[in-house]
Design a protein around this motif. Structure first.
Motif, PDB file in Angstrom:
ATOM      1  N   ILE A  24      -1.350  -1.332   7.675  1.00 21.86           N
ATOM      2  CA  ILE A  24      -1.684  -2.573   6.967  1.00 21.86           C
ATOM      3  C   ILE A  24      -2.762  -2.319   5.918  1.00 21.86           C
ATOM      4  O   ILE A  24      -3.800  -1.714   6.207  1.00 21.86           O
ATOM      5  N   ASN A  25      -2.510  -2.799   4.715  1.00 27.91           N
ATOM      6  CA  ASN A  25      -3.509  -2.776   3.642  1.00 27.91           C
ATOM      7  C   ASN A  25      -4.114  -4.174   3.565  1.00 27.91           C
ATOM      8  O   ASN A  25      -3.490  -5.113   3.070  1.00 27.91           O
ATOM      9  N   TRP A  26      -5.327  -4.299   4.049  1.00 30.63           N
ATOM     10  CA  TRP A  26      -5.950  -5.618   4.130  1.00 30.63           C
ATOM     11  C   TRP A  26      -6.393  -6.149   2.773  1.00 30.63           C
ATOM     12  O   TRP A  26      -6.847  -7.287   2.664  1.00 30.63           O
ATOM     13  N   ASN A  27      -6.251  -5.341   1.732  1.00 28.42           N
ATOM     14  CA  ASN A  27      -6.555  -5.800   0.383  1.00 28.42           C
ATOM     15  C   ASN A  27      -5.379  -6.533  -0.248  1.00 28.42           C
ATOM     16  O   ASN A  27      -5.378  -6.776  -1.449  1.00 28.42           O
ATOM     17  N   LYS A  28      -4.391  -6.841   0.557  1.00 33.43           N
ATOM     18  CA  LYS A  28      -3.246  -7.626   0.108  1.00 33.43           C
ATOM     19  C   LYS A  28      -3.395  -9.078   0.556  1.00 33.43           C
ATOM     20  O   LYS A  28      -4.331  -9.419   1.288  1.00 33.43           O
ATOM     21  N   THR A  29      -2.470  -9.917   0.125  1.00 36.02           N
ATOM     22  CA  THR A  29      -2.526 -11.338   0.485  1.00 36.02           C
ATOM     23  C   THR A  29      -2.064 -11.556   1.925  1.00 36.02           C
ATOM     24  O   THR A  29      -1.412 -10.686   2.525  1.00 36.02           O
ATOM     25  N   CYS A  30      -2.375 -12.725   2.447  1.00 31.86           N
ATOM     26  CA  CYS A  30      -1.908 -13.093   3.786  1.00 31.86           C
ATOM     27  C   CYS A  30      -0.390 -13.022   3.876  1.00 31.86           C
ATOM     28  O   CYS A  30       0.160 -12.531   4.864  1.00 31.86           O
ATOM     29  N   ASP A  31       0.289 -13.540   2.845  1.00 29.66           N
ATOM     30  CA  ASP A  31       1.754 -13.524   2.857  1.00 29.66           C
ATOM     31  C   ASP A  31       2.294 -12.102   2.920  1.00 29.66           C
ATOM     32  O   ASP A  31       3.238 -11.815   3.664  1.00 29.66           O
ATOM     33  N   GLU A  32       1.705 -11.200   2.153  1.00 30.58           N
ATOM     34  CA  GLU A  32       2.178  -9.808   2.127  1.00 30.58           C
ATOM     35  C   GLU A  32       1.972  -9.119   3.476  1.00 30.58           C
ATOM     36  O   GLU A  32       2.854  -8.409   3.962  1.00 30.58           O
ATOM     37  N   VAL A  33       0.816  -9.337   4.081  1.00 34.19           N
ATOM     38  CA  VAL A  33       0.552  -8.715   5.393  1.00 34.19           C
ATOM     39  C   VAL A  33       1.431  -9.349   6.465  1.00 34.19           C
ATOM     40  O   VAL A  33       1.984  -8.654   7.327  1.00 34.19           O
ATOM     41  N   TYR A  34       1.586 -10.664   6.400  1.00 33.76           N
ATOM     42  CA  TYR A  34       2.437 -11.376   7.366  1.00 33.76           C
ATOM     43  C   TYR A  34       3.866 -10.849   7.308  1.00 33.76           C
ATOM     44  O   TYR A  34       4.509 -10.610   8.339  1.00 33.76           O
ATOM     45  N   ASN A  35       4.387 -10.644   6.085  1.00 34.34           N
ATOM     46  CA  ASN A  35       5.742 -10.122   5.927  1.00 34.34           C
ATOM     47  C   ASN A  35       5.865  -8.695   6.441  1.00 34.34           C
ATOM     48  O   ASN A  35       6.892  -8.312   7.011  1.00 34.34           O
ATOM     49  N   LEU A  36       4.817  -7.886   6.246  1.00 28.86           N
ATOM     50  CA  LEU A  36       4.832  -6.523   6.763  1.00 28.86           C
ATOM     51  C   LEU A  36       4.915  -6.532   8.285  1.00 28.86           C
ATOM     52  O   LEU A  36       5.700  -5.781   8.876  1.00 28.86           O
ATOM     53  N   VAL A  37       4.126  -7.384   8.915  1.00 27.20           N
ATOM     54  CA  VAL A  37       4.116  -7.454  10.381  1.00 27.20           C
ATOM     55  C   VAL A  37       5.496  -7.829  10.919  1.00 27.20           C
ATOM     56  O   VAL A  37       6.028  -7.169  11.810  1.00 27.20           O
ATOM     57  N   ARG A  38       6.097  -8.885  10.369  1.00 25.09           N
ATOM     58  CA  ARG A  38       7.402  -9.297  10.889  1.00 25.09           C
ATOM     59  C   ARG A  38       8.509  -8.324  10.472  1.00 25.09           C
ATOM     60  O   ARG A  38       9.505  -8.171  11.175  1.00 25.09           O
ATOM     61  N   GLY A  39       8.303  -7.627   9.352  1.00 30.52           N
ATOM     62  CA  GLY A  39       9.286  -6.641   8.919  1.00 30.52           C
ATOM     63  C   GLY A  39       9.275  -5.369   9.752  1.00 30.52           C
ATOM     64  O   GLY A  39      10.221  -4.580   9.701  1.00 30.52           O
ATOM     65  N   LEU A  40       8.214  -5.165  10.527  1.00 25.95           N
ATOM     66  CA  LEU A  40       8.103  -3.977  11.379  1.00 25.95           C
ATOM     67  C   LEU A  40       8.158  -4.328  12.865  1.00 25.95           C
ATOM     68  O   LEU A  40       7.840  -3.506  13.720  1.00 25.95           O
ATOM     69  N   SER A  41       8.564  -5.557  13.166  1.00 26.31           N
ATOM     70  CA  SER A  41       8.649  -6.009  14.560  1.00 26.31           C
ATOM     71  C   SER A  41      10.108  -6.191  14.966  1.00 26.31           C
ATOM     72  O   SER A  41      10.891  -6.789  14.225  1.00 26.31           O
ATOM     73  N   PRO A  42      10.533  -5.620  16.093  1.00 26.30           N
ATOM     74  CA  PRO A  42       9.715  -5.042  17.166  1.00 26.30           C
ATOM     75  C   PRO A  42       9.447  -3.544  17.037  1.00 26.30           C
ATOM     76  O   PRO A  42       8.793  -2.962  17.897  1.00 26.30           O
ATOM     77  N   TYR A  43       9.986  -2.909  15.995  1.00 21.51           N
ATOM     78  CA  TYR A  43       9.785  -1.464  15.856  1.00 21.51           C
ATOM     79  C   TYR A  43       9.752  -1.117  14.383  1.00 21.51           C
ATOM     80  O   TYR A  43      10.525  -1.671  13.615  1.00 21.51           O
ATOM     81  N   PRO A  44       8.833  -0.245  13.981  1.00 24.07           N
ATOM     82  CA  PRO A  44       7.857   0.531  14.769  1.00 24.07           C
ATOM     83  C   PRO A  44       6.518  -0.168  14.975  1.00 24.07           C
ATOM     84  O   PRO A  44       5.655   0.330  15.682  1.00 24.07           O
ATOM     85  N   GLY A  45       6.327  -1.327  14.378  1.00 22.55           N
ATOM     86  CA  GLY A  45       5.081  -2.060  14.534  1.00 22.55           C
ATOM     87  C   GLY A  45       4.118  -1.801  13.377  1.00 22.55           C
ATOM     88  O   GLY A  45       3.959  -0.665  12.931  1.00 22.55           O
ATOM     89  N   ALA A  46       3.481  -2.873  12.879  1.00 19.15           N
ATOM     90  CA  ALA A  46       2.465  -2.730  11.836  1.00 19.15           C
ATOM     91  C   ALA A  46       1.158  -2.298  12.497  1.00 19.15           C
ATOM     92  O   ALA A  46       0.783  -2.801  13.553  1.00 19.15           O
ATOM     93  N   LEU A  47       0.444  -1.360  11.872  1.00 19.08           N
ATOM     94  CA  LEU A  47      -0.741  -0.824  12.546  1.00 19.08           C
ATOM     95  C   LEU A  47      -2.004  -0.930  11.702  1.00 19.08           C
ATOM     96  O   LEU A  47      -1.971  -0.901  10.476  1.00 19.08           O
ATOM     97  N   THR A  48      -3.103  -1.067  12.404  1.00 21.36           N
ATOM     98  CA  THR A  48      -4.433  -1.041  11.818  1.00 21.36           C
ATOM     99  C   THR A  48      -5.345  -0.316  12.802  1.00 21.36           C
ATOM    100  O   THR A  48      -4.853   0.267  13.777  1.00 21.36           O
ATOM    101  N   HIS A  49      -6.628  -0.350  12.560  1.00 22.59           N
ATOM    102  CA  HIS A  49      -7.563   0.302  13.487  1.00 22.59           C
ATOM    103  C   HIS A  49      -8.577  -0.715  14.006  1.00 22.59           C
ATOM    104  O   HIS A  49      -9.046  -1.580  13.258  1.00 22.59           O
ATOM    105  N   LEU A  50      -8.883  -0.594  15.276  1.00 21.12           N
ATOM    106  CA  LEU A  50      -9.889  -1.443  15.905  1.00 21.12           C
ATOM    107  C   LEU A  50     -10.872  -0.543  16.624  1.00 21.12           C
ATOM    108  O   LEU A  50     -10.519   0.099  17.629  1.00 21.12           O
TER     109      LEU A  50
END
Length: 323
Positions: free
Chosen positions: A230-256
């Motif tokens: 995930i590139n958090w310098n993108k818009t909410c819509d762009e990140v939201y679409n990435l998450v659903r586009g990678l679900s259930p596999y391989p999954g959108a990833l970040t670091h915690l």
């Protein structure tokens, strides 16, 4: 077994088909051909491979189905192997059908007199490539579809046969769209084979389709770790679409806190925030949200590195944030 099931060896005459596929997506198409009464003289699928914690030898979804139906199965390691090519030729197929299989060498796809057809999960020439379902959602498309076409040397460039459009819901995930597309695609494939069988189907060169194409031509390359990050310098819509586009596999990833966190479901909160993109906020009980350029993305369904996938409330109950 369906009440309408008829033996593929008795109902239709002449047209002999070899089917090639591996995952669950391909099973729907093979089943549709069998249920329609086509003569499936052979099924080509991936070799069994070790999987799971016990590394137990596992059969592909297509092989499991083919075994259940008593179909003839071939599992070549290499598609140019002389022994495999001899076995394939001996099947004397009129037509080969490919759904979610590996790239075929010319000696294979040119073998049957009626050629080899493929089912692709996009409206070609749009989204040629290995991951068309994922990319359509990642790019926020409202519509996609399925296409049957004749195989040629260059990937996903053959003459078009039939297409059917499919709407993409605002919150649809790749998994949900996959399940819709495999059924619609299976029915389109049966219609295609019937058209080839009775000679009624007209082919359309993709070069001609490209001449009439308007808009940006997009591709669907294989997904890599960089794609899924995930590139958090993108818009909410762009990140939201990435998450659903990678679900259930391989999954959108970040670091915690130094560990990989995969997000499989998320929510959008469009607000002004003074936080740096990628910084998180949590109450430690009910929410965990990350800052984007125009708001927050709420992580709703997550998996921390080395742990199981769980809902955010359960995750927060067991996670200790660094102070």
């Amino acid at each position: 077994m369906s009440e309408n099931y008829t033996s593929p060896l008795t109902e239709r005459n002449g047209l002999k088909i070899v089917f090639m596929g591996t995952p669950e997506f391909a099973v729907a198409s093979l089943n549709a051909l069998v249920e329609a009464g086509f003569n499936i003289v052979g099924v080509i699928t991936a070799p069994d491979k070790p999987a799971g914690r016990g590394m137990k030898m596992t059969e592909s979804a297509v092989k499991k189905y083919a075994v259940e139906k008593g179909l003839h199965i071939l599992q070549p390691l290499k598609l140019k192997n002389p022994e495999f090519l001899a076995e394939l030729k001996a099947l004397n197929a009129d037509l080969q059908v490919v759904v979610a299989f590996r790239m075929l060498p010319e000696v294979v796809w040119k073998m049957p007199p009626l050629g080899t057809i493929n089912l692709h999960a996009s409206l070609l020439p749009q989204y040629r490539g290995a991951a068309p379902i994922n990319w359509a959602i990642i790019n926020g498309e409202k519509q996609t579809g399925v296409t049957t076409f004749k195989l040629q040397q260059e990937i996903d460039t053959g003459d078009l046969l039939l297409q059917e459009k499919i709407l993409i819901g605002e919150n649809d995930t790749t998994g949900q769209l996959h399940d819709i597309m495999k059924e619609i695609g299976a029915n389109l494939l049966v219609e295609t084979v019937k058209g080839i069988e009775d000679g009624s189907l007209q082919e359309t060169a993709q070069s001609k389709a490209l001449e009439q194409f308007t808009g940006e031509l997009k591709h669907a390359p294989k997904l890599y770790t960089e794609t899924c990050t995930i590139n958090w310098n993108k818009t909410c819509d762009e990140v939201y679409n990435l998450v659903r586009g990678l679900s259930p596999y391989p999954g959108a990833l970040t670091h915690l806190n130094g560990k990989i966190l995969k997000i499989y479901q998320s929510g959008k909160e469009k607000v002004n925030t003074n936080m740096t993109a990628g910084q998180y906020e949590t109450d430690g009980k009910t929410f965990l949200k990350f800052a984007c350029v125009d708001g927050y993305i709420h992580a709703l369904d997550v998996q921390l590195e080395g742990k199981k996938r769980i809902g955010i409330a359960e995750f927060l109950r067991g996670y200790r944030f660094e102070k």
